[in-house]
Design a protein around this motif. Structure first.
Motif, PDB file in Angstrom:
ATOM      1  N   ASN A 109     -38.994  88.734   8.619  1.00 43.29           N
ATOM      2  CA  ASN A 109     -39.813  89.037   7.435  1.00 43.29           C
ATOM      3  C   ASN A 109     -40.076  87.729   6.694  1.00 43.29           C
ATOM      4  OD1 ASN A 109     -40.775  89.801   4.811  1.00 43.29           O
ATOM      5  ND2 ASN A 109     -39.935  91.858   5.144  1.00 43.29           N
ATOM      6  N   LYS A 148     -40.083  87.803   2.675  1.00 37.68           N
ATOM      7  CA  LYS A 148     -38.744  87.873   2.086  1.00 37.68           C
ATOM      8  C   LYS A 148     -37.963  86.582   2.324  1.00 37.68           C
ATOM      9  CE  LYS A 148     -38.001  92.874   1.984  1.00 37.68           C
ATOM     10  NZ  LYS A 148     -37.139  94.000   2.435  1.00 37.68           N
ATOM     11  N   GLU A 201     -39.107  84.106  -0.207  1.00 35.96           N
ATOM     12  CA  GLU A 201     -38.520  84.458  -1.507  1.00 35.96           C
ATOM     13  C   GLU A 201     -37.045  84.071  -1.557  1.00 35.96           C
ATOM     14  OE1 GLU A 201     -39.321  88.598  -1.680  1.00 35.96           O
ATOM     15  OE2 GLU A 201     -41.417  88.361  -2.338  1.00 35.96           O
ATOM     16  N   ARG A 202     -36.348  84.282  -0.435  1.00 39.06           N
ATOM     17  CA  ARG A 202     -34.929  83.919  -0.374  1.00 39.06           C
ATOM     18  C   ARG A 202     -34.763  82.403  -0.453  1.00 39.06           C
ATOM     19  NH1 ARG A 202     -33.777  86.937   3.483  1.00 39.06           N
ATOM     20  NH2 ARG A 202     -34.120  85.456   5.170  1.00 39.06           N
TER      21      ARG A 202
END
Length: 320
Positions: free
Chosen positions: A163, A166, A169-170
Protein backbone atom coordinates in the motif's frame (compact mmCIF):
# COMPACT_ATOMS: atom_id res chain seq x y z
CA UNK A 1 25.48 27.59 -15.17
CA UNK A 2 28.23 25.75 -13.32
CA UNK A 3 28.17 21.99 -12.75
CA UNK A 4 30.61 20.18 -10.46
CA UNK A 5 31.17 16.42 -10.59
CA UNK A 6 32.04 13.92 -7.88
CA UNK A 7 32.13 10.18 -7.29
CA UNK A 8 31.44 7.58 -4.61
CA UNK A 9 33.80 6.32 -1.89
CA UNK A 10 36.73 4.56 -3.57
CA UNK A 11 39.00 6.07 -6.25
CA UNK A 12 40.44 3.48 -8.59
CA UNK A 13 43.61 5.46 -9.26
CA UNK A 14 44.88 5.75 -5.69
CA UNK A 15 47.07 2.89 -4.49
CA UNK A 16 45.78 0.87 -1.51
CA UNK A 17 43.18 3.46 -0.59
CA UNK A 18 40.11 1.44 0.36
CA UNK A 19 38.19 3.35 3.06
CA UNK A 20 35.81 0.46 3.72
CA UNK A 21 37.89 -2.42 4.95
CA UNK A 22 35.74 -4.72 7.07
CA UNK A 23 35.71 -7.86 9.17
CA UNK A 24 32.64 -10.05 8.96
CA UNK A 25 30.85 -11.19 12.09
CA UNK A 26 31.86 -14.83 11.72
CA UNK A 27 35.56 -13.97 11.54
CA UNK A 28 35.13 -11.47 14.39
CA UNK A 29 33.67 -14.20 16.62
CA UNK A 30 36.61 -16.48 15.85
CA UNK A 31 39.06 -14.05 17.45
CA UNK A 32 40.16 -15.43 20.84
CA UNK A 33 38.95 -12.73 23.23
CA UNK A 34 37.42 -9.27 23.51
CA UNK A 35 40.81 -7.58 23.76
CA UNK A 36 41.87 -9.09 20.43
CA UNK A 37 38.52 -8.21 18.88
CA UNK A 38 38.82 -4.59 19.98
CA UNK A 39 42.40 -4.38 18.70
CA UNK A 40 41.23 -5.67 15.32
CA UNK A 41 38.38 -3.18 15.12
CA UNK A 42 40.67 -0.29 16.03
CA UNK A 43 43.26 -1.28 13.44
CA UNK A 44 40.63 -1.43 10.69
CA UNK A 45 39.11 1.93 11.63
CA UNK A 46 42.54 3.55 11.61
CA UNK A 47 43.22 2.15 8.12
CA UNK A 48 39.85 3.38 6.88
CA UNK A 49 40.29 6.88 8.27
CA UNK A 50 43.85 7.12 6.94
CA UNK A 51 42.56 6.09 3.51
CA UNK A 52 39.71 8.60 3.70
CA UNK A 53 42.07 11.49 4.32
CA UNK A 54 44.33 10.33 1.47
CA UNK A 55 41.29 10.20 -0.80
CA UNK A 56 40.30 13.76 0.07
CA UNK A 57 43.82 14.97 -0.69
CA UNK A 58 43.71 13.08 -4.00
CA UNK A 59 40.34 14.64 -4.79
CA UNK A 60 41.57 18.17 -4.16
CA UNK A 61 44.61 17.52 -6.36
CA UNK A 62 42.20 16.59 -9.17
CA UNK A 63 39.73 19.45 -8.52
CA UNK A 64 37.07 17.02 -7.26
CA UNK A 65 35.00 18.73 -4.58
CA UNK A 66 32.01 16.39 -4.44
CA UNK A 67 32.53 13.15 -2.53
CA UNK A 68 30.48 10.50 -0.78
CA UNK A 69 31.98 8.85 2.30
CA UNK A 70 31.63 5.11 2.68
CA UNK A 71 29.23 4.00 5.40
CA UNK A 72 31.73 1.32 6.47
CA UNK A 73 34.34 3.43 8.22
CA UNK A 74 33.65 1.56 11.47
CA UNK A 75 33.00 -2.17 10.92
CA UNK A 76 30.22 -3.99 12.80
CA UNK A 77 29.35 -0.79 14.63
CA UNK A 78 25.59 -1.34 14.45
CA UNK A 79 25.65 -5.12 14.92
CA UNK A 80 23.50 -6.07 17.91
CA UNK A 81 25.87 -8.81 19.07
CA UNK A 82 29.05 -6.73 19.04
CA UNK A 83 30.05 -4.88 22.20
CA UNK A 84 29.90 -1.09 22.29
CA UNK A 85 33.14 0.85 22.25
CA UNK A 86 33.90 4.54 22.03
CA UNK A 87 35.27 4.81 18.51
CA UNK A 88 34.49 8.53 18.47
CA UNK A 89 36.77 9.34 21.41
CA UNK A 90 39.41 6.84 20.29
CA UNK A 91 39.75 8.50 16.88
CA UNK A 92 38.56 12.03 17.67
CA UNK A 93 41.75 13.61 16.33
CA UNK A 94 41.52 11.72 13.04
CA UNK A 95 37.84 12.57 12.60
CA UNK A 96 38.53 16.23 13.31
CA UNK A 97 41.46 16.27 10.91
CA UNK A 98 39.22 14.94 8.14
CA UNK A 99 36.49 17.46 8.92
CA UNK A 100 38.98 20.32 9.04
CA UNK A 101 40.29 19.32 5.62
CA UNK A 102 36.75 19.20 4.22
CA UNK A 103 36.07 22.72 5.47
CA UNK A 104 39.47 24.11 4.50
CA UNK A 105 38.95 23.06 0.88
CA UNK A 106 35.20 23.70 0.77
CA UNK A 107 34.37 20.10 -0.15
CA UNK A 108 30.82 18.84 -0.42
CA UNK A 109 30.55 15.51 1.37
CA UNK A 110 27.70 13.14 2.11
CA UNK A 111 26.90 9.54 2.97
CA UNK A 112 24.29 7.09 1.71
CA UNK A 113 23.23 4.62 4.42
CA UNK A 114 22.72 1.09 3.14
CA UNK A 115 19.45 -0.23 1.72
CA UNK A 116 18.50 -1.88 5.02
CA UNK A 117 18.13 1.56 6.62
CA UNK A 118 14.39 2.03 6.05
CA UNK A 119 12.38 4.73 7.79
CA UNK A 120 8.96 3.70 6.48
CA UNK A 121 9.18 0.07 7.60
CA UNK A 122 6.13 -1.31 9.46
CA UNK A 123 8.50 -3.50 11.51
CA UNK A 124 9.52 -1.89 14.81
CA UNK A 125 12.74 -3.91 15.01
CA UNK A 126 13.84 -2.81 11.55
CA UNK A 127 12.97 0.77 12.43
CA UNK A 128 15.12 0.58 15.58
CA UNK A 129 18.02 -0.83 13.56
CA UNK A 130 17.56 1.88 10.94
CA UNK A 131 17.63 4.63 13.54
CA UNK A 132 20.74 3.06 15.09
CA UNK A 133 22.45 3.24 11.70
CA UNK A 134 21.41 6.86 11.21
CA UNK A 135 22.73 7.69 14.69
CA UNK A 136 26.07 6.15 13.72
CA UNK A 137 26.31 8.38 10.64
CA UNK A 138 25.33 11.40 12.74
CA UNK A 139 28.10 10.66 15.25
CA UNK A 140 30.67 10.42 12.44
CA UNK A 141 29.70 13.77 10.94
CA UNK A 142 29.56 15.45 14.33
CA UNK A 143 33.00 14.05 15.20
CA UNK A 144 34.25 15.61 11.97
CA UNK A 145 32.75 18.92 13.04
CA UNK A 146 30.48 19.01 9.98
CA UNK A 147 27.10 20.64 10.50
CA UNK A 148 23.75 19.56 9.08
CA UNK A 149 24.27 22.11 6.32
CA UNK A 150 27.70 20.70 5.43
CA UNK A 151 27.12 16.93 5.42
CA UNK A 152 23.90 15.23 4.35
CA UNK A 153 22.55 11.67 4.44
CA UNK A 154 20.91 10.39 1.26
CA UNK A 155 18.03 7.97 1.77
CA UNK A 156 15.42 6.21 -0.33
CA UNK A 157 11.84 6.24 0.87
CA UNK A 158 11.74 2.45 1.34
CA UNK A 159 9.23 -0.24 0.45
CA UNK A 160 5.59 0.01 -0.54
CA UNK A 161 4.46 -2.93 1.64
CA UNK A 162 1.35 -3.52 -0.45
CA UNK A 163 0.00 0.00 0.00
CA UNK A 164 2.07 2.89 -1.30
CA UNK A 165 -0.18 5.63 0.07
CA UNK A 166 -0.05 4.25 3.61
CA UNK A 167 3.69 3.62 3.30
CA UNK A 168 4.27 7.25 2.33
CA UNK A 169 2.14 8.39 5.26
CA UNK A 170 4.11 6.08 7.56
CA UNK A 171 7.35 7.57 6.24
CA UNK A 172 6.19 11.06 7.19
CA UNK A 173 5.02 9.94 10.63
CA UNK A 174 8.16 7.97 11.48
CA UNK A 175 10.48 10.57 9.97
CA UNK A 176 8.99 13.18 12.29
CA UNK A 177 9.52 10.90 15.28
CA UNK A 178 13.30 10.60 14.90
CA UNK A 179 15.90 12.94 16.38
CA UNK A 180 15.71 16.42 14.83
CA UNK A 181 19.49 16.37 14.36
CA UNK A 182 19.06 13.37 12.06
CA UNK A 183 16.05 14.85 10.28
CA UNK A 184 18.07 17.94 9.41
CA UNK A 185 20.66 15.84 7.56
CA UNK A 186 18.34 13.66 5.49
CA UNK A 187 17.74 14.24 1.79
CA UNK A 188 15.53 11.90 -0.24
CA UNK A 189 16.23 10.23 -3.58
CA UNK A 190 13.87 8.59 -6.05
CA UNK A 191 14.52 4.89 -6.64
CA UNK A 192 14.35 2.54 -9.62
CA UNK A 193 11.47 0.39 -8.40
CA UNK A 194 9.07 1.82 -5.84
CA UNK A 195 8.95 5.62 -5.57
CA UNK A 196 9.06 7.91 -8.58
CA UNK A 197 10.64 11.34 -8.67
CA UNK A 198 7.21 12.96 -8.45
CA UNK A 199 6.26 10.91 -5.40
CA UNK A 200 9.54 11.70 -3.65
CA UNK A 201 9.14 15.38 -4.52
CA UNK A 202 5.72 15.34 -2.85
CA UNK A 203 7.25 13.89 0.32
CA UNK A 204 10.10 16.39 0.29
CA UNK A 205 7.70 19.30 -0.05
CA UNK A 206 5.57 17.96 2.81
CA UNK A 207 8.61 17.51 5.06
CA UNK A 208 10.46 20.59 3.77
CA UNK A 209 13.64 18.65 3.04
CA UNK A 210 15.82 18.60 -0.11
CA UNK A 211 15.47 16.06 -2.89
CA UNK A 212 18.17 14.39 -4.97
CA UNK A 213 17.05 13.46 -8.47
CA UNK A 214 18.59 10.25 -9.80
CA UNK A 215 18.14 10.44 -13.56
CA UNK A 216 18.92 6.74 -14.12
CA UNK A 217 16.29 5.78 -11.55
CA UNK A 218 13.83 8.16 -13.19
CA UNK A 219 14.48 6.47 -16.53
CA UNK A 220 13.69 3.10 -14.91
CA UNK A 221 10.74 4.18 -12.78
CA UNK A 222 8.32 6.94 -13.69
CA UNK A 223 4.66 7.57 -14.37
CA UNK A 224 5.51 9.26 -17.66
CA UNK A 225 6.47 12.49 -15.90
CA UNK A 226 8.99 14.47 -17.89
CA UNK A 227 12.11 15.62 -16.06
CA UNK A 228 11.84 19.10 -17.51
CA UNK A 229 8.37 19.48 -15.96
CA UNK A 230 9.49 18.74 -12.39
CA UNK A 231 13.17 19.71 -12.32
CA UNK A 232 12.56 23.30 -11.28
CA UNK A 233 10.45 22.16 -8.33
CA UNK A 234 13.10 19.61 -7.35
CA UNK A 235 15.80 22.28 -7.42
CA UNK A 236 13.57 24.56 -5.33
CA UNK A 237 13.65 22.04 -2.46
CA UNK A 238 17.23 23.28 -1.96
CA UNK A 239 16.28 26.95 -1.57
CA UNK A 240 16.87 26.99 2.19
CA UNK A 241 20.18 25.13 1.98
CA UNK A 242 23.71 26.47 1.59
CA UNK A 243 24.51 23.64 -0.82
CA UNK A 244 23.47 23.57 -4.44
CA UNK A 245 20.92 21.11 -5.84
CA UNK A 246 22.35 17.66 -6.38
CA UNK A 247 21.83 15.07 -9.11
CA UNK A 248 22.84 11.41 -9.24
CA UNK A 249 23.82 9.99 -12.60
CA UNK A 250 24.67 6.55 -13.91
CA UNK A 251 23.81 4.66 -17.08
CA UNK A 252 22.03 1.34 -17.60
CA UNK A 253 24.46 -1.56 -17.83
CA UNK A 254 22.52 -3.19 -20.68
CA UNK A 255 19.03 -3.73 -22.04
CA UNK A 256 18.90 -7.01 -20.12
CA UNK A 257 20.06 -5.29 -16.91
CA UNK A 258 18.59 -1.80 -17.21
CA UNK A 259 18.70 -1.05 -13.47
CA UNK A 260 22.32 -2.12 -12.99
CA UNK A 261 24.98 0.58 -13.24
CA UNK A 262 27.35 0.59 -16.19
CA UNK A 263 31.09 1.06 -15.76
CA UNK A 264 30.94 4.50 -17.36
CA UNK A 265 28.36 7.20 -18.02
CA UNK A 266 26.74 7.38 -21.44
CA UNK A 267 27.62 10.94 -22.40
CA UNK A 268 24.51 11.36 -24.55
CA UNK A 269 22.32 10.28 -21.63
CA UNK A 270 24.01 12.92 -19.48
CA UNK A 271 23.92 15.64 -22.13
CA UNK A 272 20.21 15.10 -22.65
CA UNK A 273 19.67 15.94 -18.99
CA UNK A 274 22.08 18.89 -19.00
CA UNK A 275 20.28 20.40 -21.97
CA UNK A 276 16.99 20.19 -20.08
CA UNK A 277 18.59 21.76 -17.00
CA UNK A 278 19.93 24.66 -19.08
CA UNK A 279 16.42 26.09 -19.25
CA UNK A 280 16.46 26.58 -15.46
CA UNK A 281 20.00 28.00 -15.58
CA UNK A 282 20.89 27.15 -11.98
CA UNK A 283 24.20 25.78 -10.68
CA UNK A 284 24.09 22.20 -9.44
CA UNK A 285 26.33 19.27 -8.53
CA UNK A 286 26.41 15.78 -10.01
CA UNK A 287 27.38 12.61 -8.17
CA UNK A 288 28.57 9.99 -10.64
CA UNK A 289 27.51 6.51 -9.53
CA UNK A 290 29.17 4.55 -12.32
CA UNK A 291 31.14 1.44 -11.41
CA UNK A 292 34.45 2.92 -12.56
CA UNK A 293 34.26 5.70 -9.97
CA UNK A 294 36.86 8.42 -10.61
CA UNK A 295 37.77 6.93 -13.99
CA UNK A 296 34.16 7.46 -15.05
CA UNK A 297 34.35 11.07 -13.85
CA UNK A 298 37.55 11.74 -15.80
CA UNK A 299 36.03 10.19 -18.92
CA UNK A 300 32.95 12.42 -18.62
CA UNK A 301 35.13 15.52 -18.39
CA UNK A 302 37.21 14.48 -21.40
CA UNK A 303 34.07 13.92 -23.46
CA UNK A 304 32.54 17.21 -22.35
CA UNK A 305 35.67 19.01 -23.56
CA UNK A 306 34.61 18.01 -27.07
CA UNK A 307 31.05 19.26 -26.66
CA UNK A 308 30.08 22.58 -28.20
CA UNK A 309 28.83 25.17 -25.74
CA UNK A 310 30.54 23.62 -22.72
CA UNK A 311 33.65 25.08 -21.11
CA UNK A 312 35.70 22.84 -18.83
CA UNK A 313 36.87 25.01 -15.93
CA UNK A 314 39.01 22.45 -14.13
CA UNK A 315 39.37 18.70 -13.65
CA UNK A 316 35.82 18.22 -12.38
CA UNK A 317 33.84 21.38 -13.20
CA UNK A 318 32.15 22.71 -16.31
CA UNK A 319 30.35 25.92 -17.24
CA UNK A 320 27.58 26.27 -19.77
Amino acid sequence: MIIRFGYVALPLNLYKASPNKIINFKRFCQLPDEETQLYKLKSIVKENLDATRRILIYNVAHDIRIYRFTSKLVPLVTHDEVFDWDYIDEFKDMFKRIGDYVKEHNLRVSAHPDHFTVINTPDDNILRSSIKDLEYHLKIFEAMGLSEKEAKLVLHVGGTYGNKKKSMERFIRQFRSIDKKIQDRIILENDDKSYTAMEVLTLCNDLKIPMVLDIHHHWCNNNEEKIEDILGDIFDTWNNEVQKPKIHVSSPKSLKQPKAHADFVDINFLLDFINKAKVINRDFDIMIEAKKKDDALFKVIEELKLTEGIQVIDGATIEI
